[in-house]
Design a protein around this motif. Structure first.
Motif, PDB file in Angstrom:
ATOM      1  N   GLN A  42       0.831  -1.196   0.000  1.00 42.65           N
ATOM      2  CA  GLN A  42       0.000   0.000   0.000  1.00 42.65           C
ATOM      3  C   GLN A  42       0.871   1.253   0.000  1.00 42.65           C
ATOM      4  OE1 GLN A  42      -2.803   0.180   3.212  1.00 42.65           O
ATOM      5  NE2 GLN A  42      -3.941   1.850   2.293  1.00 42.65           N
ATOM      6  N   MET A  43       2.009   1.198   0.694  1.00 42.59           N
ATOM      7  CA  MET A  43       2.908   2.356   0.754  1.00 42.59           C
ATOM      8  C   MET A  43       3.716   2.535  -0.512  1.00 42.59           C
ATOM      9  SD  MET A  43       6.173   1.077   2.913  1.00 42.59           S
ATOM     10  CE  MET A  43       7.436   1.206   1.678  1.00 42.59           C
ATOM     11  N   GLY A  44       3.740   1.525  -1.375  1.00 45.19           N
ATOM     12  CA  GLY A  44       4.497   1.600  -2.622  1.00 45.19           C
ATOM     13  C   GLY A  44       5.253   0.305  -2.876  1.00 45.19           C
ATOM     14  N   ASN A  45       5.926   0.274  -3.986  1.00 41.55           N
ATOM     15  CA  ASN A  45       6.698  -0.912  -4.356  1.00 41.55           C
ATOM     16  C   ASN A  45       7.994  -0.991  -3.563  1.00 41.55           C
ATOM     17  OD1 ASN A  45       4.754  -1.402  -6.279  1.00 41.55           O
ATOM     18  ND2 ASN A  45       5.938  -0.563  -7.967  1.00 41.55           N
ATOM     19  N   VAL A  46       8.485  -2.213  -3.394  1.00 40.05           N
ATOM     20  CA  VAL A  46       9.804  -2.428  -2.794  1.00 40.05           C
ATOM     21  C   VAL A  46      10.588  -3.375  -3.695  1.00 40.05           C
ATOM     22  CG1 VAL A  46       9.209  -1.929  -0.391  1.00 40.05           C
ATOM     23  CG2 VAL A  46       8.918  -4.241  -1.256  1.00 40.05           C
ATOM     24  N   TRP A  47      11.889  -3.140  -3.722  1.00 40.72           N
ATOM     25  CA  TRP A  47      12.801  -3.910  -4.552  1.00 40.72           C
ATOM     26  C   TRP A  47      13.892  -4.503  -3.682  1.00 40.72           C
ATOM     27  CZ3 TRP A  47      10.524   0.632  -5.789  1.00 40.72           C
ATOM     28  CH2 TRP A  47       9.922   0.766  -7.030  1.00 40.72           C
ATOM     29  N   LEU A  48      14.522  -5.568  -4.177  1.00 44.93           N
ATOM     30  CA  LEU A  48      15.712  -6.084  -3.518  1.00 44.93           C
ATOM     31  C   LEU A  48      16.841  -5.083  -3.747  1.00 44.93           C
ATOM     32  CD1 LEU A  48      15.710  -9.863  -4.516  1.00 44.93           C
ATOM     33  CD2 LEU A  48      15.259  -8.883  -2.251  1.00 44.93           C
ATOM     34  N   ALA A  49      17.506  -4.693  -2.680  1.00 42.23           N
ATOM     35  CA  ALA A  49      18.585  -3.711  -2.784  1.00 42.23           C
ATOM     36  C   ALA A  49      19.665  -4.184  -3.747  1.00 42.23           C
ATOM     37  CB  ALA A  49      19.176  -3.432  -1.405  1.00 42.23           C
ATOM     38  N   GLU A  50      20.003  -5.471  -3.701  1.00 45.32           N
ATOM     39  CA  GLU A  50      21.073  -5.963  -4.579  1.00 45.32           C
ATOM     40  C   GLU A  50      20.691  -5.856  -6.050  1.00 45.32           C
ATOM     41  OE1 GLU A  50      21.115 -10.648  -4.792  1.00 45.32           O
ATOM     42  OE2 GLU A  50      20.815 -10.010  -2.711  1.00 45.32           O
ATOM     43  N   ASP A  51      19.406  -6.031  -6.387  1.00 46.99           N
ATOM     44  CA  ASP A  51      18.956  -5.878  -7.776  1.00 46.99           C
ATOM     45  C   ASP A  51      19.100  -4.435  -8.241  1.00 46.99           C
ATOM     46  OD1 ASP A  51      18.293  -8.568  -7.763  1.00 46.99           O
ATOM     47  OD2 ASP A  51      16.117  -8.220  -7.696  1.00 46.99           O
ATOM     48  N   VAL A  52      18.699  -3.498  -7.380  1.00 48.14           N
ATOM     49  CA  VAL A  52      18.786  -2.078  -7.717  1.00 48.14           C
ATOM     50  C   VAL A  52      20.250  -1.652  -7.819  1.00 48.14           C
ATOM     51  CG1 VAL A  52      18.248   0.265  -6.935  1.00 48.14           C
ATOM     52  CG2 VAL A  52      16.542  -1.561  -6.709  1.00 48.14           C
ATOM     53  N   GLU A  53      21.075  -2.094  -6.882  1.00 47.58           N
ATOM     54  CA  GLU A  53      22.491  -1.743  -6.912  1.00 47.58           C
ATOM     55  C   GLU A  53      23.176  -2.293  -8.161  1.00 47.58           C
ATOM     56  OE1 GLU A  53      23.545  -3.315  -3.113  1.00 47.58           O
ATOM     57  OE2 GLU A  53      22.955  -1.481  -2.058  1.00 47.58           O
ATOM     58  N   LYS A  54      22.814  -3.505  -8.565  1.00 42.62           N
ATOM     59  CA  LYS A  54      23.362  -4.089  -9.783  1.00 42.62           C
ATOM     60  C   LYS A  54      22.932  -3.283 -10.999  1.00 42.62           C
ATOM     61  CE  LYS A  54      23.461  -8.326 -12.509  1.00 42.62           C
ATOM     62  NZ  LYS A  54      22.871  -9.638 -12.715  1.00 42.62           N
ATOM     63  N   TRP A  55      21.660  -2.875 -11.048  1.00 42.46           N
ATOM     64  CA  TRP A  55      21.158  -2.074 -12.160  1.00 42.46           C
ATOM     65  C   TRP A  55      21.918  -0.758 -12.244  1.00 42.46           C
ATOM     66  CZ3 TRP A  55      19.011   2.689 -13.024  1.00 42.46           C
ATOM     67  CH2 TRP A  55      18.398   2.881 -14.260  1.00 42.46           C
ATOM     68  N   ILE A  56      22.112  -0.111 -11.092  1.00 42.64           N
ATOM     69  CA  ILE A  56      22.848   1.159 -11.073  1.00 42.64           C
ATOM     70  C   ILE A  56      24.277   0.950 -11.568  1.00 42.64           C
ATOM     71  CG2 ILE A  56      23.828   2.940  -9.555  1.00 42.64           C
ATOM     72  CD1 ILE A  56      21.219   2.708  -7.894  1.00 42.64           C
ATOM     73  N   ALA A  57      24.924  -0.117 -11.126  1.00 46.20           N
ATOM     74  CA  ALA A  57      26.307  -0.393 -11.548  1.00 46.20           C
ATOM     75  C   ALA A  57      26.392  -0.606 -13.059  1.00 46.20           C
ATOM     76  CB  ALA A  57      26.848  -1.609 -10.798  1.00 46.20           C
TER      77      ALA A  57
END
Length: 84
Positions: A42-57
């Motif tokens: 309800q507060m919004g989506n959540v992602w695995l930090a490692e997935d987001v960090e990999k995408w940023i890298a």
């Protein structure tokens, strides 16, 4: 002891991306190549930090180099499934 699940929401993603606006974070997280959220709350989506960090890298290497070494602002889900 079980490994803690590190989760990030849009506010943490904004920080990881260098303080982008909410609108820009929404645009980025809506991209087809951005990782899928692991939960839609309800507060919004959540992602695995490692997935987001990999995408940023991979997609934004200049952001990955500018990030601090620690993971302040990255939420962790403990054994009770609560986000801290």
């Amino acid at each position: 002891m079980a490994k803690k699940l590190r989760l990030v929401g849009s506010a943490e993603i904004r920080v990881l991306l260098g303080g982008v606006s909410r609108q820009r974070a929404y645009q980025i997280t809506s991209r087809r190549d951005f990782p899928e959220p692991v939960a839609m709350l309800q507060m919004g989506n959540v992602w695995l930090a490692e997935d987001v960090e990999k995408w940023i890298a991979e997609k934004r290497p200049e952001m990955d180099q500018a990030r601090p070494a620690d993971h302040d602002g990255v939420a962790a889900a403990g054994s009770h499934g609560m986000i801290h």
